[in-house]
Design a protein around this motif. Structure first.
Motif, PDB file in Angstrom:
ATOM      1  N   VAL A  48      17.438  21.930 -13.564  1.00 47.96           N
ATOM      2  CA  VAL A  48      17.688  20.591 -13.052  1.00 47.96           C
ATOM      3  C   VAL A  48      19.118  20.540 -12.539  1.00 47.96           C
ATOM      4  O   VAL A  48      20.049  20.877 -13.266  1.00 47.96           O
ATOM      5  CB  VAL A  48      17.482  19.519 -14.149  1.00 47.96           C
ATOM      6  N   THR A  49      19.286  20.153 -11.297  1.00 45.72           N
ATOM      7  CA  THR A  49      20.616  20.038 -10.711  1.00 45.72           C
ATOM      8  C   THR A  49      21.166  18.651 -10.995  1.00 45.72           C
ATOM      9  O   THR A  49      20.594  17.653 -10.571  1.00 45.72           O
ATOM     10  CB  THR A  49      20.560  20.272  -9.190  1.00 45.72           C
ATOM     11  N   ALA A  93       6.727  18.906  -6.305  1.00 44.64           N
ATOM     12  CA  ALA A  93       7.169  19.313  -4.967  1.00 44.64           C
ATOM     13  C   ALA A  93       6.097  20.137  -4.271  1.00 44.64           C
ATOM     14  O   ALA A  93       5.828  19.957  -3.073  1.00 44.64           O
ATOM     15  CB  ALA A  93       8.473  20.102  -5.065  1.00 44.64           C
ATOM     16  N   LYS A  94       5.456  21.050  -4.994  1.00 51.40           N
ATOM     17  CA  LYS A  94       4.385  21.851  -4.407  1.00 51.40           C
ATOM     18  C   LYS A  94       3.192  20.992  -4.016  1.00 51.40           C
ATOM     19  O   LYS A  94       2.543  21.236  -2.996  1.00 51.40           O
ATOM     20  CB  LYS A  94       3.956  22.935  -5.391  1.00 51.40           C
ATOM     21  N   GLN A  95       2.912  19.965  -4.822  1.00 54.82           N
ATOM     22  CA  GLN A  95       1.768  19.104  -4.518  1.00 54.82           C
ATOM     23  C   GLN A  95       1.973  18.347  -3.210  1.00 54.82           C
ATOM     24  O   GLN A  95       1.058  18.284  -2.369  1.00 54.82           O
ATOM     25  CB  GLN A  95       1.555  18.118  -5.676  1.00 54.82           C
ATOM     26  N   SER A 123       0.817  -1.222   0.000  1.00 59.77           N
ATOM     27  CA  SER A 123       0.000   0.000   0.000  1.00 59.77           C
ATOM     28  C   SER A 123       0.848   1.268   0.000  1.00 59.77           C
ATOM     29  O   SER A 123       0.322   2.359  -0.233  1.00 59.77           O
ATOM     30  CB  SER A 123      -0.937   0.008   1.208  1.00 59.77           C
ATOM     31  N   TYR A 124       2.151   1.153   0.255  1.00 61.68           N
ATOM     32  CA  TYR A 124       3.022   2.327   0.226  1.00 61.68           C
ATOM     33  C   TYR A 124       3.072   2.971  -1.150  1.00 61.68           C
ATOM     34  O   TYR A 124       3.502   4.115  -1.289  1.00 61.68           O
ATOM     35  CB  TYR A 124       4.432   1.939   0.671  1.00 61.68           C
ATOM     36  N   ILE A 125       2.648   2.225  -2.175  1.00 68.39           N
ATOM     37  CA  ILE A 125       2.589   2.807  -3.523  1.00 68.39           C
ATOM     38  C   ILE A 125       1.715   4.054  -3.524  1.00 68.39           C
ATOM     39  O   ILE A 125       2.001   5.028  -4.223  1.00 68.39           O
ATOM     40  CB  ILE A 125       2.046   1.763  -4.526  1.00 68.39           C
ATOM     41  N   TRP A 126       0.659   4.046  -2.722  1.00 70.42           N
ATOM     42  CA  TRP A 126      -0.306   5.149  -2.751  1.00 70.42           C
ATOM     43  C   TRP A 126      -0.159   6.109  -1.569  1.00 70.42           C
ATOM     44  O   TRP A 126      -0.554   7.271  -1.690  1.00 70.42           O
ATOM     45  CB  TRP A 126      -1.734   4.578  -2.753  1.00 70.42           C
ATOM     46  N   ILE A 127       0.376   5.662  -0.452  1.00 73.87           N
ATOM     47  CA  ILE A 127       0.330   6.515   0.741  1.00 73.87           C
ATOM     48  C   ILE A 127       1.676   7.134   1.097  1.00 73.87           C
ATOM     49  O   ILE A 127       1.724   8.029   1.935  1.00 73.87           O
ATOM     50  CB  ILE A 127      -0.195   5.711   1.960  1.00 73.87           C
ATOM     51  N   LEU A 128       2.760   6.694   0.471  1.00 80.29           N
ATOM     52  CA  LEU A 128       4.078   7.227   0.826  1.00 80.29           C
ATOM     53  C   LEU A 128       4.450   8.362  -0.120  1.00 80.29           C
ATOM     54  O   LEU A 128       4.383   8.199  -1.343  1.00 80.29           O
ATOM     55  CB  LEU A 128       5.129   6.126   0.757  1.00 80.29           C
ATOM     56  N   PRO A 129       4.822   9.542   0.389  1.00 80.14           N
ATOM     57  CA  PRO A 129       5.162  10.674  -0.486  1.00 80.14           C
ATOM     58  C   PRO A 129       6.618  10.619  -0.940  1.00 80.14           C
ATOM     59  O   PRO A 129       7.443   9.920  -0.355  1.00 80.14           O
ATOM     60  CB  PRO A 129       4.916  11.887   0.415  1.00 80.14           C
ATOM     61  N   GLU A 130       6.905  11.388  -1.961  1.00 77.68           N
ATOM     62  CA  GLU A 130       8.283  11.555  -2.422  1.00 77.68           C
ATOM     63  C   GLU A 130       8.941  12.692  -1.660  1.00 77.68           C
ATOM     64  O   GLU A 130       8.268  13.522  -1.025  1.00 77.68           O
ATOM     65  CB  GLU A 130       8.296  11.839  -3.930  1.00 77.68           C
ATOM     66  N   SER A 131      10.252  12.720  -1.688  1.00 76.66           N
ATOM     67  CA  SER A 131      10.988  13.780  -1.012  1.00 76.66           C
ATOM     68  C   SER A 131      10.879  15.092  -1.793  1.00 76.66           C
ATOM     69  O   SER A 131      11.256  15.145  -2.975  1.00 76.66           O
ATOM     70  CB  SER A 131      12.465  13.394  -0.885  1.00 76.66           C
ATOM     71  N   PRO A 132      10.352  16.172  -1.191  1.00 76.55           N
ATOM     72  CA  PRO A 132      10.253  17.436  -1.926  1.00 76.55           C
ATOM     73  C   PRO A 132      11.622  18.029  -2.258  1.00 76.55           C
ATOM     74  O   PRO A 132      11.770  18.698  -3.287  1.00 76.55           O
ATOM     75  CB  PRO A 132       9.461  18.336  -0.973  1.00 76.55           C
ATOM     76  N   ARG A 133      12.609  17.798  -1.409  1.00 83.82           N
ATOM     77  CA  ARG A 133      13.961  18.282  -1.719  1.00 83.82           C
ATOM     78  C   ARG A 133      14.488  17.636  -2.996  1.00 83.82           C
ATOM     79  O   ARG A 133      15.075  18.295  -3.846  1.00 83.82           O
ATOM     80  CB  ARG A 133      14.902  17.995  -0.549  1.00 83.82           C
ATOM     81  N   LEU A 143      12.703  16.325  -5.395  1.00 83.99           N
ATOM     82  CA  LEU A 143      11.909  16.820  -6.521  1.00 83.99           C
ATOM     83  C   LEU A 143      12.386  18.190  -6.975  1.00 83.99           C
ATOM     84  O   LEU A 143      12.458  18.471  -8.182  1.00 83.99           O
ATOM     85  CB  LEU A 143      10.428  16.875  -6.124  1.00 83.99           C
ATOM     86  N   MET A 144      12.727  19.046  -6.022  1.00 88.75           N
ATOM     87  CA  MET A 144      13.239  20.366  -6.376  1.00 88.75           C
ATOM     88  C   MET A 144      14.557  20.271  -7.129  1.00 88.75           C
ATOM     89  O   MET A 144      14.770  20.959  -8.140  1.00 88.75           O
ATOM     90  CB  MET A 144      13.436  21.203  -5.106  1.00 88.75           C
TER      91      MET A 144
END
Length: 585
Positions: free
Chosen positions: A362-363, A333-335, A312-322, A324-325
């Protein structure tokens, strides 16, 4: 003329800063005060430039979203310990005897002791031989009892284990009488798997993201962890153990990186400490299961089945905004930040509009930057020496405990119980001391205990009373050493996550895990040589080198973590380094 004066002023300031870093502490109170002022100014400027920290403060520094994320990430840590340390309970000592059930055809009412007396030869000390039997004969039972059997041969119909109540890997595949698996082979396969997983998942996590890497590692735990329950040979077991160790180390480094990049300040350190405490509790749960379950397959079944809900982590775990930036994915990242703000009941829309990419859209970074960036190269080499020394000392203590012949369940329950307060003690250390001093203090204590455990004799050949007291003292020293090294590992992880930039954080941690596995393999090789001075020499040299370089590491206490290579302190490179890096790129 004005430009020339400005150039002189800049040159002088750079010269003073360079001389400070070369000579350590300033030689006068005035230079010390100047350096402290410059450090405070740089810290203030860094915090002002770190807009992400400001946004996270507004989103909720440690709100409901962050607490839920910590729980989701660290609960699988308990299960990953099952797969990492299950080998310890798979190869328990066995006392087999040849299967001589043929005699039951002529004497079905024989007791087990009578059957063994009639069909198994004895050693000079009176014990039954485990790998020899008397060959069957076409006699009646009275003739066998009266004349006895004389012709010996190796076991022909397998083995029995009358004194063993649990089913282990040894008696499952009859790995006895010359077929015993060498513990070094199993341990080396496990370490090679860690080497592979550290490099592979370090690259995947920084290139594809923290979220995909976590999902991939959980999938590996399901396939290889639960798949171990269905193996039909020892070689199949080795293959699945090789597959599960990369998945376990991949989850450890990718999940810790995700937590690091979502939290700020002391919350980041506390979360890593909590995660390591979960890991220590997993060792205790594994020991309890191994002691209570009657079959080794049940152990893997009970350990692997709870991994399925984590799909279930496919749907409930977020990505790192850092992350993504750094990859130019500002919209994503804003989402995730808006979602976190909604969960925490805060809506910082004005601050989210200020979220901008640092420099390029893109870094980009690659593993070559660990050589091309001089500051990153220095930090990595210093931390590699520390990680290698930790691996050497930890494995030396574990091997020393095995040599003492202590009960296998005791050797993991007691250190596991000690590791939890050891991790929690890091909270006090980090509040009273900085990162560097805490790392030096805990590692020095662990290395000292390891040195003492290798110097003291085990008491073989001594009077029973003295041997027992010496053995107890050695066990106490080893437990204290594992206590200190457990705290060292926790402080090390906090330190390295704050030293490495976001774009290369997990790749760097993967490289350090390679070095840790290399330290473990070196310990196994050195101990196998049966030369008493070699383990002492290896531990002492590695510890001295690690402590020497640790003193030169920069402090990260109360500093924002770097995101890109531009956030690292500038270092001058030689012309040859510039040309080499340009050619490679």
């Amino acid at each position: 003329m004005a430009k020339e004066n400005n150039f002189k002023v800049e040159f002088k300031s750079q010269h003073h800063l360079r001389s400070f870093h070369q000579h350590g502490a300033a030689e006068s109170p005035r230079s010390c005060s100047l350096d402290m002022l410059l450090r405070r100014l740089r810290a203030i400027e860094a915090k002002q430039d770190d807009k992400f920290t400001t946004i996270v403060d507004a989103v909720g520094e440690f709100g409901t979203f962050q607490r839920r994320l910590v729980a989701l990430i660290f609960i699988p840590n308990i299960l990953s310990t099952f797969f990492l340390f299950a080998d310890i309970f798979m190869f328990t000592p066995q006392k087999p005897y040849c299967n001589t059930s043929w005699i039951l055809a002529v004497g079905p009412n024989l007791t087990e002791s009578e059957r063994l007396n009639l069909t198994l030869p004895r050693a000079p000390n009176g014990s039954f031989l485990t790998c020899l039997m008397y060959l069957p004969v076409d006699w009646i039972l009275d003739s066998i009892i009266h004349f006895g059997l004389n012709r010996r041969d190796s076991c022909q119909d397998g083995w029995i284990y009358p004194e063993i109540k649990k089913r282990s890997l040894i008696n499952e595949f009859d790995s006895v009488c010359g077929k015993e698996p060498h513990p070094e082979i199993v341990q080396n396969v496990y370490l090679v798997g860690l080497l592979t997983g550290s490099f592979l998942f370090g690259f995947i996590t920084d290139k594809l993201g923290r979220h995909p890497s976590i999902l991939l590692s959980l999938l590996g735990l399901i396939i290889f962890g639960l798949g171990t329950d269905f193996v039909n040979s020892f070689h199949q077991y080795l293959f699945f153990r090789f597959g599960v160790s990369p998945a376990a180390v991949g989850y450890a480094i990718s999940s810790a990186s995700l937590i690091t990049e979502w939290l700020v300040g002391m919350h980041r350190a506390h979360a890593i400490i909590l995660g390591h405490s979960f890991f220590a509790m997993g060792v205790m749960f594994l020991t309890g299961l191994a002691y209570s379950l009657p079959h080794w397959r049940l152990l893997f079944l009970v350990s692997g089945a709870p991994v399925f809900p984590f799909i279930s982590y496919i749907w409930i775990l977020p990505e790192s905004p850092r992350w993504l930036m750094m990859k130019g994915k500002l919209k994503e990242a804003k989402q995730v930040l808006c979602y976190a703000a909604g969960v925490n009941k805060t809506i910082p829309l004005s601050l989210l509009d200020k979220l901008q990419l640092p420099g390029k859209k893109v870094t980009t970074a690659s593993i070559l930057d660990f050589y091309c960036n001089r500051h990153l190269r220095k930090v990595t080499l210093m931390m590699c020496s520390m990680r290698f020394a930790i691996g050497c000392n930890y494995y030396m203590l574990s091997l020393r405990m095995k040599e003492l012949g202590v009960n296998i369940h005791f050797t993991h329950v007691i250190p596991g119980m000690m590791e939890v307060p050891a991790r929690l003690c890091c909270i006090f250390l980090l509040e009273q001391l900085n990162r560097k001093r805490s790392l030096i203090l805990t590692f020095f204590q662990g290395a000292l205990m390891c040195f003492l455990s290798l110097l003291l004799p085990s008491g073989e050949g001594w009077p029973h009373c003295l041997a027992t007291e010496l053995k107890s003292l050695l066990v106490l020293i080893i437990v204290l050493g594992e206590f200190s090294l457990a705290a060292t590992v926790t402080v090390f992880y906090i330190y390295i996550f704050e030293l490495l930039p976001t774009v290369l954080r997990v790749t760097g941690l993967g490289l350090l895990s390679l070095v840790w596995a290399a330290g473990g393999i070196s310990s196994l090789i050195v101990v196998s040589q049966n030369i008493a001075i070699l383990p002492v020499f290896l531990c002492c040299i590695s510890a001295c080198v690690a402590l020497f370089f640790c003193v030169k590491l920069p402090e990260t206490q109360d500093q924002p973590i770097p995101d890109s290579l531009k956030h690292l302190p500038p270092e001058r490179r030689t012309l040859s380094e510039d040309m080499l890096c340009d050619d490679v790129r």
